[in-house]
Structure formats: structure tokens, C-alpha cells
Enzyme design. Sequence first.
Site, mmCIF file in Angstrom:
data_model
loop_
_atom_site.group_PDB
_atom_site.id
_atom_site.type_symbol
_atom_site.label_atom_id
_atom_site.label_comp_id
_atom_site.label_asym_id
_atom_site.label_seq_id
_atom_site.Cartn_x
_atom_site.Cartn_y
_atom_site.Cartn_z
ATOM 1 N N GLU A 97 0.870 -1.175 -0.058
ATOM 2 C CA GLU A 97 -0.043 0.043 0.158
ATOM 3 C C GLU A 97 0.879 1.138 -0.034
ATOM 4 O O GLU A 97 0.482 2.347 0.358
ATOM 5 C CB GLU A 97 -0.774 -0.129 1.228
ATOM 6 C CG GLU A 97 -2.113 -1.026 1.018
ATOM 7 C CD GLU A 97 -3.201 -0.712 2.158
ATOM 8 O OE1 GLU A 97 -4.110 -0.612 1.634
ATOM 9 O OE2 GLU A 97 -3.043 -1.201 3.184
ATOM 10 N N HIS A 116 -0.328 5.409 7.904
ATOM 11 C CA HIS A 116 -1.513 4.443 7.558
ATOM 12 C C HIS A 116 -1.811 3.398 8.617
ATOM 13 O O HIS A 116 -0.617 2.457 8.712
ATOM 14 C CB HIS A 116 -1.513 3.911 6.196
ATOM 15 C CG HIS A 116 -2.564 2.955 5.808
ATOM 16 N ND1 HIS A 116 -3.926 3.153 5.939
ATOM 17 C CD2 HIS A 116 -2.492 1.565 5.410
ATOM 18 C CE1 HIS A 116 -4.641 1.959 5.832
ATOM 19 N NE2 HIS A 116 -3.797 1.145 5.235
ATOM 20 N N HIS A 118 -4.671 0.296 10.745
ATOM 21 C CA HIS A 118 -5.802 -0.217 10.751
ATOM 22 C C HIS A 118 -6.292 -0.361 12.107
ATOM 23 O O HIS A 118 -6.940 -1.332 12.710
ATOM 24 C CB HIS A 118 -5.540 -1.697 10.450
ATOM 25 C CG HIS A 118 -5.075 -2.040 9.133
ATOM 26 N ND1 HIS A 118 -4.188 -3.094 8.705
ATOM 27 C CD2 HIS A 118 -4.860 -1.323 8.113
ATOM 28 C CE1 HIS A 118 -3.753 -3.074 7.783
ATOM 29 N NE2 HIS A 118 -4.199 -2.114 6.891
ATOM 30 N N HIS A 186 -11.632 -0.529 6.742
ATOM 31 C CA HIS A 186 -10.144 -0.714 6.470
ATOM 32 C C HIS A 186 -9.175 -0.098 7.465
ATOM 33 O O HIS A 186 -8.642 -0.903 8.234
ATOM 34 C CB HIS A 186 -9.953 -0.289 5.067
ATOM 35 C CG HIS A 186 -8.329 -0.514 4.595
ATOM 36 N ND1 HIS A 186 -7.857 -0.435 3.368
ATOM 37 C CD2 HIS A 186 -6.926 -0.775 5.320
ATOM 38 C CE1 HIS A 186 -6.597 -0.547 3.272
ATOM 39 N NE2 HIS A 186 -6.272 -0.672 4.466
#
Length: 254
Positions: A97, A116, A118, A186
Site C-alpha cells: 500500500e 496508515h 488499521h 479498512h
Amino acid sequence: MSFGDASTARAGASANERSGAPVDRAVLEDLAAASRILADQGVFDAAGHVSLRHPGRPDRFLMARALAPALVTADDIMQLDLAGEPCESAARKPFLERFIHSEIYRKRPDVMAVVHSHSASVIPFSLVHTPLRAMFHNAAFLAAGVPVFDIRTLFGATDLIIGSREKGAALAETLADKAVALLRAHGMVVVGPSLQTAVFRAVFTEVNARIQQQAVALGSPIAALDHEEGRLADAVNLATVDRSWDLWRRRVLP
């Protein structure tokens, strides 16, 4: 210069272009520390990644190879271009990603760092119509709004992974000029004008989500920060973020 010498020079220039520019070891150590801080603070688990725009090459960014965040060291940091391609000859595996990062850096010249994760407490807000709002001053940046990226809108049924430039660009469009965006089912992406600020925002987005769930459970209207309160409080946070950074860094790199 002979033809052979010219070819060698061009090849050398090409190799140097791909390798990017040297980076101070202290910068790499800080980026590794950021990854470990986010794991220590519960924002990352075995997954998640943080990146930093190259301090001398705005068309490059720095990011660890695909590795559990708590294990990242300075020697694991790679350099990538804004197409998400590694700028090195070593056969190290980048994150799938990475395009989240490359496309945000491409769209947002003001962004110097991207996170980023989760984060479990944040994900519920990506699934319902209740917006994530700023519950307290440390999360003041959320008062500007938190958009939600639903990958189905443009790409239909997918594996939810931002595994291409097209998907990364779509996410960057949803983020727009905000500090945080949620990814449906996500996680979240958080940006900042510095590495320290992006880490601070990621930590307190996670904390804020827990506080908001607690406030909702009490059943009364929520007196969240309004836009102007958020703007004023965030200015204080930006001026004092190093206090948190120094504490968190010492926890993971004594």
C-alpha cells in the site's frame, strides 16, 4: 570524451538519479522511531506504515521495507519515487500500500509525513453515518472534518487494499486538504507538516475515537469542538508536539 566514456557517464547519472539523494542517519532513525512509537501507542499492530518526504528531494519519500512496525530500524528504510517505485537496486520488498503515500505526496506538497493504520477504534466510524468529530483539544485537527473513502464507489468489489496508483490517487482526492481520512472497513490515513505532527495526530485520532464512543454511550448530545475551536487548539498542538514526541521516542529507543 569517447563514446564509451559518454555511455558510462550516462549510465552512472541514471543510477544516481534512481538512488536519489543521501539522507542523514538521524532522519532514518527518527522514521524508524516513528514506526515503533505507533506500535507502542497501539495505533499499529503487525501491520501499518509511516513515511517521510525526502528532506532534500520532494519527489522522493522514505518508508520501511515490508516489515512489522515494531521491528523497523534505520537500516530498513527504503527510498521511493512518487510513482511508488523503489529507488534502489537492493531486492527489498516494499509495502503493497505504498501508493497511499506516493499519491498523497503527489497531490499535497504541504504534506511531509503520512501514516496508515488499521486502528480498531477508528474503523467503526468508517462503517456508519456517524462522523468522527474532535472530542478534545489534542484531537483539534479533526474539527476540520474527517472524510470517508469508500473504495467501492470507483472500483466496485475489491480486496480493499490500496495496491495501485489509481486507488491511491482516489484516496488522496477524498482526503483533499484534511489531516485525516477514514477508509471504509479498512483503517485510516493521517498526514502532517512534519513526522512528529503526523505521529501525534495518528495517536490522538485513535484516542479520540475511543472517547467519542464513550461519549455516545452516555446518551446526551456531544459538545464537540467546532471548526474555530479546532483551528485555535491545533495551533497550540503544532507548537508543542515535540513534548509528546520526546517522551514517546524515549519509550521505544531508550
